[in-house]
Design a protein around this motif. Structure first.
Motif, PDB file in Angstrom:
ATOM      1  N   UNK A  43       0.930  -1.066  -0.120  1.00 28.22           N
ATOM      2  CA  UNK A  43      -0.062  -0.147  -0.280  1.00 28.22           C
ATOM      3  C   UNK A  43       0.921   1.305   0.301  1.00 28.22           C
ATOM      4  N   UNK A  44       1.718   1.427   0.430  1.00 21.96           N
ATOM      5  CA  UNK A  44       3.026   1.887   0.981  1.00 21.96           C
ATOM      6  C   UNK A  44       3.337   2.918  -0.692  1.00 21.96           C
ATOM      7  N   UNK A  45       3.987   1.642  -1.248  1.00 26.79           N
ATOM      8  CA  UNK A  45       4.599   1.612  -2.420  1.00 26.79           C
ATOM      9  C   UNK A  45       3.270   2.063  -3.525  1.00 26.79           C
ATOM     10  N   UNK A  46       2.469   1.686  -3.504  1.00 25.05           N
ATOM     11  CA  UNK A  46       1.497   1.915  -4.610  1.00 25.05           C
ATOM     12  C   UNK A  46       1.140   3.825  -4.660  1.00 25.05           C
ATOM     13  N   UNK A  47       1.257   3.912  -2.969  1.00 24.92           N
ATOM     14  CA  UNK A  47       0.922   5.649  -2.998  1.00 24.92           C
ATOM     15  C   UNK A  47       2.214   6.521  -3.207  1.00 24.92           C
ATOM     16  N   UNK A  48       3.206   5.990  -2.924  1.00 24.68           N
ATOM     17  CA  UNK A  48       4.491   6.578  -3.167  1.00 24.68           C
ATOM     18  C   UNK A  48       4.692   6.535  -4.532  1.00 24.68           C
ATOM     19  N   UNK A  49       4.514   5.586  -5.485  1.00 24.73           N
ATOM     20  CA  UNK A  49       4.003   5.509  -7.102  1.00 24.73           C
ATOM     21  C   UNK A  49       2.689   6.454  -8.015  1.00 24.73           C
ATOM     22  N   UNK A  50       1.929   6.226  -6.924  1.00 24.33           N
ATOM     23  CA  UNK A  50       1.283   7.393  -7.721  1.00 24.33           C
ATOM     24  C   UNK A  50       0.019   7.879  -7.254  1.00 24.33           C
ATOM     25  N   UNK A  51       0.189   8.469  -5.738  1.00 20.29           N
ATOM     26  CA  UNK A  51       0.152   9.512  -5.617  1.00 20.29           C
ATOM     27  C   UNK A  51       0.107  10.606  -5.110  1.00 20.29           C
ATOM     28  N   UNK A  52       1.526  10.848  -5.624  1.00 14.85           N
ATOM     29  CA  UNK A  52       2.214  11.846  -5.191  1.00 14.85           C
ATOM     30  C   UNK A  52       3.008  12.074  -6.379  1.00 14.85           C
ATOM     31  N   UNK A  99      11.029   9.603  -6.627  1.00 14.88           N
ATOM     32  CA  UNK A  99       9.472   8.700  -6.371  1.00 14.88           C
ATOM     33  C   UNK A  99       9.393   7.424  -6.738  1.00 14.88           C
ATOM     34  N   UNK A 100       9.309   7.260  -7.715  1.00 17.10           N
ATOM     35  CA  UNK A 100       8.567   6.708  -8.422  1.00 17.10           C
ATOM     36  C   UNK A 100       9.206   5.467  -8.670  1.00 17.10           C
ATOM     37  N   UNK A 101      10.986   5.511  -8.172  1.00 22.36           N
ATOM     38  CA  UNK A 101      11.472   4.033  -8.616  1.00 22.36           C
ATOM     39  C   UNK A 101      11.597   4.017  -6.809  1.00 22.36           C
ATOM     40  N   UNK A 102      11.513   4.377  -5.582  1.00 19.66           N
ATOM     41  CA  UNK A 102      11.718   4.872  -4.342  1.00 19.66           C
ATOM     42  C   UNK A 102       9.673   3.885  -4.297  1.00 19.66           C
ATOM     43  N   UNK A 103       8.719   4.171  -5.122  1.00 12.26           N
ATOM     44  CA  UNK A 103       7.423   3.182  -4.812  1.00 12.26           C
ATOM     45  C   UNK A 103       7.374   1.808  -5.453  1.00 12.26           C
ATOM     46  N   UNK A 104       8.107   2.049  -6.730  1.00 10.29           N
ATOM     47  CA  UNK A 104       8.268   0.700  -6.809  1.00 10.29           C
ATOM     48  C   UNK A 104       8.901  -0.465  -6.211  1.00 10.29           C
ATOM     49  N   UNK A 105      10.365   0.098  -5.404  1.00 16.76           N
ATOM     50  CA  UNK A 105      10.827  -0.651  -5.616  1.00 16.76           C
ATOM     51  C   UNK A 105      10.067  -1.325  -3.152  1.00 16.76           C
ATOM     52  N   UNK A 106       9.632  -0.245  -2.790  1.00 16.34           N
ATOM     53  CA  UNK A 106       8.268  -0.749  -2.195  1.00 16.34           C
ATOM     54  C   UNK A 106       7.955  -1.325  -1.852  1.00 16.34           C
ATOM     55  N   UNK A 107       6.726  -1.519  -3.598  1.00 18.83           N
ATOM     56  CA  UNK A 107       6.221  -2.532  -4.116  1.00 18.83           C
ATOM     57  C   UNK A 107       6.597  -3.573  -3.871  1.00 18.83           C
ATOM     58  N   UNK A 114       7.249  -5.766  -0.770  1.00 21.71           N
ATOM     59  CA  UNK A 114       6.296  -5.787  -0.104  1.00 21.71           C
ATOM     60  C   UNK A 114       5.406  -7.300  -0.425  1.00 21.71           C
ATOM     61  N   UNK A 115       5.431  -7.208  -1.923  1.00 19.28           N
ATOM     62  CA  UNK A 115       5.453  -8.551  -2.741  1.00 19.28           C
ATOM     63  C   UNK A 115       5.884  -9.570  -2.401  1.00 19.28           C
ATOM     64  N   UNK A 116       7.496  -9.052  -2.059  1.00 25.93           N
ATOM     65  CA  UNK A 116       8.459 -10.114  -1.463  1.00 25.93           C
ATOM     66  C   UNK A 116       7.892 -10.785   0.102  1.00 25.93           C
ATOM     67  N   UNK A 117       8.222  -9.470   0.684  1.00 22.39           N
ATOM     68  CA  UNK A 117       7.460  -9.703   2.207  1.00 22.39           C
ATOM     69  C   UNK A 117       6.215 -10.518   2.159  1.00 22.39           C
TER      70      UNK A 117
END
Length: 75
Positions: A11-20, A29-37, A40-43
């Protein structure tokens, strides 16, 4: 707990990638969002795999016990 952390990271990754829409020269910020996504998927996958293995071991432990009726005639 890992499943919840994975969902939260997704959820945090989606918000960072698409909302800001923040533009910083050295910070994408897009790369950081996709990295966090991705993290998150791996975890989430690891958490689900651990839950499946744990549930399988619990089912095996209850299946391997025998009751007195299954033991056969007493000597």
């Amino acid at each position: 707990m890992t499943i919840g952390i994975g969902i939260a990271l997704l959820i945090i990754g989606v918000i960072l990638s698409f909302a800001f829409d923040v533009k910083v020269g050295w910070f994408n910020l897009y790369v950081v969002g996709y990295t966090v996504m991705g993290l998150g998927f791996l975890v989430l996958v690891v958490g689900v795999a651990r839950a499946v293995v744990r549930r399988g071991k619990a089912a095996d432990a209850t299946d391997s016990t025998t009751s007195d009726d299954d033991a056969g005639p007493a000597s």
